[in-house]
Design an enzyme around this catalytic site. Structure first.
Site, PDB file in Angstrom:
ATOM      1  N   GLN A   1      -3.888   8.544   6.634  1.00 34.33           N
ATOM      2  CA  GLN A   1      -4.761   7.406   6.919  1.00 34.33           C
ATOM      3  C   GLN A   1      -4.345   6.811   8.271  1.00 34.33           C
ATOM      4  O   GLN A   1      -3.153   6.799   8.580  1.00 34.33           O
ATOM      5  CB  GLN A   1      -4.624   6.360   5.791  1.00 34.33           C
ATOM      6  CG  GLN A   1      -5.158   6.892   4.451  1.00 34.33           C
ATOM      7  CD  GLN A   1      -4.806   6.005   3.283  1.00 34.33           C
ATOM      8  OE1 GLN A   1      -5.374   4.935   3.101  1.00 34.33           O
ATOM      9  NE2 GLN A   1      -3.828   6.439   2.480  1.00 34.33           N
TER      10      GLN A   1
ATOM     11  N   HIS B   1       8.411   7.782   2.825  1.00 34.72           N
ATOM     12  CA  HIS B   1       7.827   6.434   2.697  1.00 34.72           C
ATOM     13  C   HIS B   1       8.039   5.914   1.288  1.00 34.72           C
ATOM     14  O   HIS B   1       8.376   6.663   0.361  1.00 34.72           O
ATOM     15  CB  HIS B   1       6.348   6.444   3.081  1.00 34.72           C
ATOM     16  CG  HIS B   1       5.431   6.906   1.988  1.00 34.72           C
ATOM     17  ND1 HIS B   1       4.286   6.228   1.633  1.00 34.72           N
ATOM     18  CD2 HIS B   1       5.503   7.972   1.168  1.00 34.72           C
ATOM     19  CE1 HIS B   1       3.688   6.876   0.645  1.00 34.72           C
ATOM     20  NE2 HIS B   1       4.388   7.942   0.347  1.00 34.72           N
TER      21      HIS B   1
ATOM     22  N   HIS C   1       3.270  -0.028   2.473  1.00 39.39           N
ATOM     23  CA  HIS C   1       4.307   1.007   2.640  1.00 39.39           C
ATOM     24  C   HIS C   1       5.441   0.555   3.548  1.00 39.39           C
ATOM     25  O   HIS C   1       5.219  -0.247   4.465  1.00 39.39           O
ATOM     26  CB  HIS C   1       3.730   2.242   3.357  1.00 39.39           C
ATOM     27  CG  HIS C   1       2.441   2.778   2.872  1.00 39.39           C
ATOM     28  ND1 HIS C   1       2.310   4.021   2.268  1.00 39.39           N
ATOM     29  CD2 HIS C   1       1.173   2.275   2.930  1.00 39.39           C
ATOM     30  CE1 HIS C   1       1.033   4.247   1.982  1.00 39.39           C
ATOM     31  NE2 HIS C   1       0.326   3.209   2.360  1.00 39.39           N
TER      32      HIS C   1
ATOM     33  N   CYS D   1       4.071   6.287  -5.052  1.00 36.65           N
ATOM     34  CA  CYS D   1       3.511   7.561  -4.572  1.00 36.65           C
ATOM     35  C   CYS D   1       4.192   8.704  -5.336  1.00 36.65           C
ATOM     36  O   CYS D   1       5.364   8.626  -5.682  1.00 36.65           O
ATOM     37  CB  CYS D   1       3.801   7.715  -3.076  1.00 36.65           C
ATOM     38  SG  CYS D   1       3.231   9.304  -2.391  1.00 36.65           S
TER      39      CYS D   1
ATOM     40  N   SER E   1      -4.291   2.761   0.230  1.00 33.53           N
ATOM     41  CA  SER E   1      -3.501   3.172  -0.940  1.00 33.53           C
ATOM     42  C   SER E   1      -2.581   2.055  -1.425  1.00 33.53           C
ATOM     43  O   SER E   1      -2.174   2.050  -2.584  1.00 33.53           O
ATOM     44  CB  SER E   1      -2.660   4.405  -0.593  1.00 33.53           C
ATOM     45  OG  SER E   1      -3.521   5.462  -0.193  1.00 33.53           O
TER      46      SER E   1
HETATM   47  O1  4G8 Z   1      -5.912   6.407  -2.092  1.00 34.36           O
HETATM   48  C1  4G8 Z   1      -6.450   7.048  -3.060  1.00 34.36           C
HETATM   49  O2  4G8 Z   1      -7.623   7.040  -3.379  1.00 34.36           O
HETATM   50  C2  4G8 Z   1      -5.531   7.837  -3.963  1.00 34.36           C
HETATM   51  N1  4G8 Z   1      -4.344   8.095  -3.231  1.00 34.36           N
HETATM   52  C3  4G8 Z   1      -4.384   9.135  -2.234  1.00 34.36           C
HETATM   53  C4  4G8 Z   1      -4.104  10.484  -2.840  1.00 34.36           C
HETATM   54  C5  4G8 Z   1      -4.292  11.567  -2.022  1.00 34.36           C
HETATM   55  C6  4G8 Z   1      -4.086  12.842  -2.528  1.00 34.36           C
HETATM   56  C7  4G8 Z   1      -3.665  13.016  -3.834  1.00 34.36           C
HETATM   57  C8  4G8 Z   1      -3.417  11.903  -4.630  1.00 34.36           C
HETATM   58  C9  4G8 Z   1      -3.623  10.612  -4.132  1.00 34.36           C
HETATM   59  C10 4G8 Z   1      -3.200   7.334  -3.443  1.00 34.36           C
HETATM   60  O3  4G8 Z   1      -3.213   6.333  -4.125  1.00 34.36           O
HETATM   61  C11 4G8 Z   1      -1.984   7.751  -2.726  1.00 34.36           C
HETATM   62  N2  4G8 Z   1      -1.873   7.674  -1.392  1.00 34.36           N
HETATM   63  C12 4G8 Z   1      -0.648   8.109  -1.087  1.00 34.36           C
HETATM   64  C13 4G8 Z   1      -0.139   8.178   0.271  1.00 34.36           C
HETATM   65  C14 4G8 Z   1      -0.695   7.357   1.252  1.00 34.36           C
HETATM   66  C15 4G8 Z   1      -0.220   7.447   2.583  1.00 34.36           C
HETATM   67  C16 4G8 Z   1       0.789   8.355   2.924  1.00 34.36           C
HETATM   68  C17 4G8 Z   1       1.334   9.161   1.921  1.00 34.36           C
HETATM   69  C18 4G8 Z   1       0.865   9.082   0.602  1.00 34.36           C
HETATM   70  N3  4G8 Z   1       0.034   8.483  -2.225  1.00 34.36           N
HETATM   71  C19 4G8 Z   1      -0.810   8.269  -3.256  1.00 34.36           C
HETATM   72  C20 4G8 Z   1      -0.458   8.537  -4.674  1.00 34.36           C
HETATM   73  O4  4G8 Z   1      -1.165   8.051  -5.587  1.00 34.36           O
HETATM   74  O5  4G8 Z   1       0.548   9.248  -4.897  1.00 34.36           O
END
Ligand code: 4G8
Length: 175
Positions: A143, A72, A169, A125, A166
């Site tokens: 999610q 993604h 995407h 990400c 987040s």
């Molecule tokens: O949503 C949040 O509070 C923080 N996150 C989720 C997350 C989850 C685990 C570790 C680090 C970040 C993110 O913002 C995030 N979500 C993703 C994500 C969302 C959907 C599918 C795959 C990755 N990547 C990230 C990132 O920073 O790298």
């Protein structure tokens, strides 16, 4: 300072979909890939060596248990739950701007560029370093909006813009 070297109330968790440890604060519900400021990194390193041996990469068998593999490209915006990334410490673009940026990438992919080649420099990400590859995941791991869009894809297909807490995407299913 806790045994892990992390500041109080922070803990280490394991992201199965990315086969990586991440840091979670159950009180503030914050999650991040990097240890929070105030971590005793030496102590954390020793703690991780003992407590967080990486599990084996999901092999092709992951496919057999109703799992799919996707990559993604995430563009965060000011309304993202964590408006910060490896690319940009404070993300201030609007959601509308983020969607316009993604539509530009969608056009480039339709003209032949690969999602992974764009994700490696443009995705907010941490999976950017792996060209957006998230490995195999099953139901209940991502999610809901992300899961629904990903499981609706045919192998090889790229989604339209998908919105989650987040950010926004583009998702591509492998295979
Ligand atoms: O949503 C949040 O509070 C923080 N996150 C989720 C997350 C989850 C685990 C570790 C680090 C970040 C993110 O913002 C995030 N979500 C993703 C994500 C969302 C959907 C599918 C795959 C990755 N990547 C990230 C990132 O920073 O790298």
């Amino acid at each position: 300072m806790s045994e892990s070297g992390l500041p109080a109330s922070w803990e280490v968790r394991h992201s199965n979909s990315k086969n990586l440890p991440y840091y979670f604060n159950p009180e503030t519900k914050e999650s991040r890939w990097e240890p929070p400021s105030g971590t005793d990194t030496e102590k954390l390193k020793n703690y991780m060596a003992v407590n967080h041996t990486p599990t084996a990469r999901p092999d092709a068998a992951g496919q057999a248990e109703g799992k799919i593999r996707c990559s993604h490209l995430l563009v965060k915006h000011s309304g993202s739950r964590r408006p910060s990334s490896w690319r940009e410490a404070e993300i201030t673009r609007s959601k509308e701007e983020a969607i316009e940026i993604l539509k530009g990438y969608e056009q480039r992919i339709q003209e032949g560029e690969s999602l992974g080649d764009i994700a490696v420099s443009e995705s907010d990400c941490s999976s950017a370093r792996k060209k957006g590859d998230l490995g195999f995941f099953g139901h209940g791991e991502m999610q809901k909006e992300f899961e629904d869009a990903a499981f609706a894809l045919e192998p090889g297909q790229v989604s339209s813009v998908v919105e989650t807490a987040s950010g926004v995407h583009l998702i591509q299913r492998y295979g």
